[in-house]
Write a protein that holds these residues in place. Structure first.
Motif, PDB file in Angstrom:
ATOM      1  N   LEU A  66       0.817  -1.681  -0.078  1.00 39.76           N
ATOM      2  CA  LEU A  66       0.266  -0.307  -0.173  1.00 39.76           C
ATOM      3  C   LEU A  66       1.151   1.306  -0.141  1.00 39.76           C
ATOM      4  CD1 LEU A  66      -2.745   1.404  -0.150  1.00 39.76           C
ATOM      5  CD2 LEU A  66      -2.195   1.036   2.837  1.00 39.76           C
ATOM      6  N   GLY A  67       1.955   0.828   0.549  1.00 40.19           N
ATOM      7  CA  GLY A  67       2.394   2.490   1.288  1.00 40.19           C
ATOM      8  C   GLY A  67       3.429   3.016  -0.449  1.00 40.19           C
ATOM      9  N   ILE A  68       3.701   1.757  -0.734  1.00 40.96           N
ATOM     10  CA  ILE A  68       4.507   2.299  -2.482  1.00 40.96           C
ATOM     11  C   ILE A  68       3.941   2.206  -3.490  1.00 40.96           C
ATOM     12  CG2 ILE A  68       6.108   0.490  -4.514  1.00 40.96           C
ATOM     13  CD1 ILE A  68       7.298  -1.182  -1.860  1.00 40.96           C
ATOM     14  N   VAL A  69       2.288   1.544  -3.096  1.00 48.34           N
ATOM     15  CA  VAL A  69       1.574   2.327  -4.485  1.00 48.34           C
ATOM     16  C   VAL A  69       1.188   4.494  -3.972  1.00 48.34           C
ATOM     17  CG1 VAL A  69      -1.461   2.056  -5.303  1.00 48.34           C
ATOM     18  CG2 VAL A  69       0.785  -0.023  -5.192  1.00 48.34           C
ATOM     19  N   ILE A  70       1.282   4.485  -2.922  1.00 50.22           N
ATOM     20  CA  ILE A  70       0.099   5.411  -2.687  1.00 50.22           C
ATOM     21  C   ILE A  70       2.039   6.417  -2.717  1.00 50.22           C
ATOM     22  CG2 ILE A  70       0.529   7.267  -0.753  1.00 50.22           C
ATOM     23  CD1 ILE A  70      -1.238   4.726   0.751  1.00 50.22           C
ATOM     24  N   LEU A  71       3.057   5.828  -2.224  1.00 55.63           N
ATOM     25  CA  LEU A  71       3.948   6.578  -3.064  1.00 55.63           C
ATOM     26  C   LEU A  71       4.501   6.857  -4.569  1.00 55.63           C
ATOM     27  CD1 LEU A  71       6.636   5.727  -0.568  1.00 55.63           C
ATOM     28  CD2 LEU A  71       5.807   7.806  -0.135  1.00 55.63           C
ATOM     29  N   THR A  72       4.116   5.886  -5.193  1.00 56.04           N
ATOM     30  CA  THR A  72       4.408   5.906  -6.751  1.00 56.04           C
ATOM     31  C   THR A  72       3.435   6.551  -7.383  1.00 56.04           C
ATOM     32  OG1 THR A  72       5.070   3.372  -6.678  1.00 56.04           O
ATOM     33  CG2 THR A  72       3.754   4.385  -8.822  1.00 56.04           C
ATOM     34  N   LEU A  73       2.103   6.756  -6.720  1.00 56.51           N
ATOM     35  CA  LEU A  73       1.095   7.868  -7.564  1.00 56.51           C
ATOM     36  C   LEU A  73       1.754   8.952  -6.831  1.00 56.51           C
ATOM     37  CD1 LEU A  73      -1.986   5.980  -6.159  1.00 56.51           C
ATOM     38  CD2 LEU A  73      -1.475   6.878  -8.727  1.00 56.51           C
ATOM     39  N   CYS A  74       2.198   9.262  -5.492  1.00 51.98           N
ATOM     40  CA  CYS A  74       2.809  10.651  -5.542  1.00 51.98           C
ATOM     41  C   CYS A  74       3.599  11.154  -6.855  1.00 51.98           C
ATOM     42  CB  CYS A  74       3.489  10.872  -3.454  1.00 51.98           C
ATOM     43  SG  CYS A  74       2.145  10.572  -2.520  1.00 51.98           S
ATOM     44  N   ALA A  75       4.709  10.363  -7.071  1.00 55.12           N
ATOM     45  CA  ALA A  75       5.709  10.559  -7.826  1.00 55.12           C
ATOM     46  C   ALA A  75       5.284  10.738  -9.229  1.00 55.12           C
ATOM     47  CB  ALA A  75       7.124   9.617  -7.681  1.00 55.12           C
ATOM     48  N   GLY A  76       4.145  10.438  -9.630  1.00 56.96           N
ATOM     49  CA  GLY A  76       3.231  10.443 -10.532  1.00 56.96           C
ATOM     50  C   GLY A  76       3.203  11.601 -10.666  1.00 56.96           C
ATOM     51  N   GLN A  77       2.266  12.435 -10.043  1.00 56.29           N
ATOM     52  CA  GLN A  77       2.265  13.607  -9.871  1.00 56.29           C
ATOM     53  C   GLN A  77       3.370  14.763 -10.548  1.00 56.29           C
ATOM     54  OE1 GLN A  77       0.535  15.353  -6.091  1.00 56.29           O
ATOM     55  NE2 GLN A  77       1.814  15.018  -5.098  1.00 56.29           N
ATOM     56  N   LEU A  78       4.049  14.335  -9.860  1.00 62.28           N
ATOM     57  CA  LEU A  78       6.158  15.223 -10.297  1.00 62.28           C
ATOM     58  C   LEU A  78       6.251  14.449 -11.436  1.00 62.28           C
ATOM     59  CD1 LEU A  78       8.125  17.006  -9.241  1.00 62.28           C
ATOM     60  CD2 LEU A  78       9.618  15.054  -8.330  1.00 62.28           C
ATOM     61  N   GLU A  79       6.377  13.174 -11.888  1.00 64.49           N
ATOM     62  CA  GLU A  79       6.247  12.995 -13.131  1.00 64.49           C
ATOM     63  C   GLU A  79       5.558  13.844 -14.509  1.00 64.49           C
ATOM     64  OE1 GLU A  79       8.687  11.817 -16.510  1.00 64.49           O
ATOM     65  OE2 GLU A  79       9.152  11.547 -14.512  1.00 64.49           O
ATOM     66  N   PHE A  80       4.729  13.641 -13.805  1.00 65.02           N
ATOM     67  CA  PHE A  80       3.940  14.329 -15.412  1.00 65.02           C
ATOM     68  C   PHE A  80       3.410  15.641 -14.960  1.00 65.02           C
ATOM     69  CE2 PHE A  80       2.178   9.823 -14.777  1.00 65.02           C
ATOM     70  CZ  PHE A  80       2.187   9.228 -16.444  1.00 65.02           C
ATOM     71  N   GLY A  81       3.865  15.954 -14.197  1.00 66.40           N
ATOM     72  CA  GLY A  81       3.957  17.333 -13.700  1.00 66.40           C
ATOM     73  C   GLY A  81       4.733  18.108 -14.608  1.00 66.40           C
ATOM     74  N   LYS A  82       6.365  17.807 -14.505  1.00 66.47           N
ATOM     75  CA  LYS A  82       6.976  18.732 -14.607  1.00 66.47           C
ATOM     76  C   LYS A  82       7.425  18.750 -16.382  1.00 66.47           C
ATOM     77  CE  LYS A  82      10.726  14.556 -14.687  1.00 66.47           C
ATOM     78  NZ  LYS A  82      11.775  14.096 -13.289  1.00 66.47           N
TER      79      LYS A  82
END
Length: 245
Positions: free
Chosen positions: A133-149
């Protein structure tokens, strides 16, 4: 806690160096003011910096054997990606979807390290459900940075933008929606107190609020710093919740 902070700082710095080296040909055209592309920083200086960061990581994790195995594996994978990129231009980043798939293991291994550190701090046996669960959550959070930049309503000619690959609506949704989805997963499924859940959700709420304002104003380029702060805030919140309980 100090070990995790030092390792995270040094590891992210190494990843930034690797990205700059991989992107130097593109940056010479699209962003010639960047340090590597402009020649302000030489590759030998980056090599020295990387070696220093690796030394710091190894020293910090000398007595954290599980973490050492994971973080060294991540660094070796990142080094392999860099080496392959020099021989196979198709993996250097022009195709953002391929680049994203190549980069996913780097992120996942870092999150596995953070989970291992969490269990070390808590002195509890690892729970696979909590870890996944933690890894999925952190992956989603990292996704907002990857797509946002790489989100722009109207990308420049030749610019690497997910808008070109996925379209502006989809990229905007991934940028603004990944953080809130991560927060919802944490609130619904995480075995934590209501106060801890609210604390972890705060960064995602902030990114969402800014995202609504951004869409209303119809700005061209999403400020990547917003996503970066959202990810950093979430990591700090997780660290605090893990340490305090």
């Amino acid at each position: 806690m100090g070990t995790v902070v030092v390792t995270l700082w040094a590891d992210l710095l190494i990843m930034r160096v690797i990205d700059d080296i991989r992107d130097q040909d593109y940056d010479r055209v699209a962003d010639p003011q960047r340090p590597v592309a402009s020649g302000a920083i030489q590759l030998r200086e980056l090599s020295t910096l990387t070696a220093a960061c690796v030394t710091v990581i190894v020293a910090a994790n000398l007595f954290f054997h599980a973490g050492m195995v994971v973080i060294v594996g991540q660094l070796l994978y990142a080094a392999a990606v860099l080496a392959v990129g020099r021989r196979c231009p198709a993996t250097r980043g022009d195709n953002l979807i391929v680049n994203l798939l190549i980069g996913v293991p780097v992120q996942l291994l870092l999150f596995v390290y953070l989970f291992a550190a969490f269990t070390q701090i808590q002195h509890e046996a690892p729970d696979p459900y909590v870890g996944a669960l933690g890894i999925v959550i952190l992956t989603l959070c990292a996704g907002q940075l990857e797509f946002g930049k790489k989100l722009a309503r109207r990308p420049a000619i030749g610019e690497r933008s997910y808008t070109n690959s996925l379209g502006y609506p989809t990229t905007s949704l991934l940028t603004i929606g990944s953080g809130p989805l991560a927060a919802v997963l944490f609130v619904v499924a995480a075995p934590a107190s209501p106060l801890a859940k609210a604390f972890v959700a705060l960064p995602a709420i902030g990114v969402t609020a800014f995202g609504i304002k951004y869409l209303r104003q119809k700005g061209n380029r999403w400020p990547a710093a917003v996503s970066a702060l959202g990810l950093l805030g979430t990591l700090v919140a997780f660290a605090v919740v893990g340490a305090v309980g």
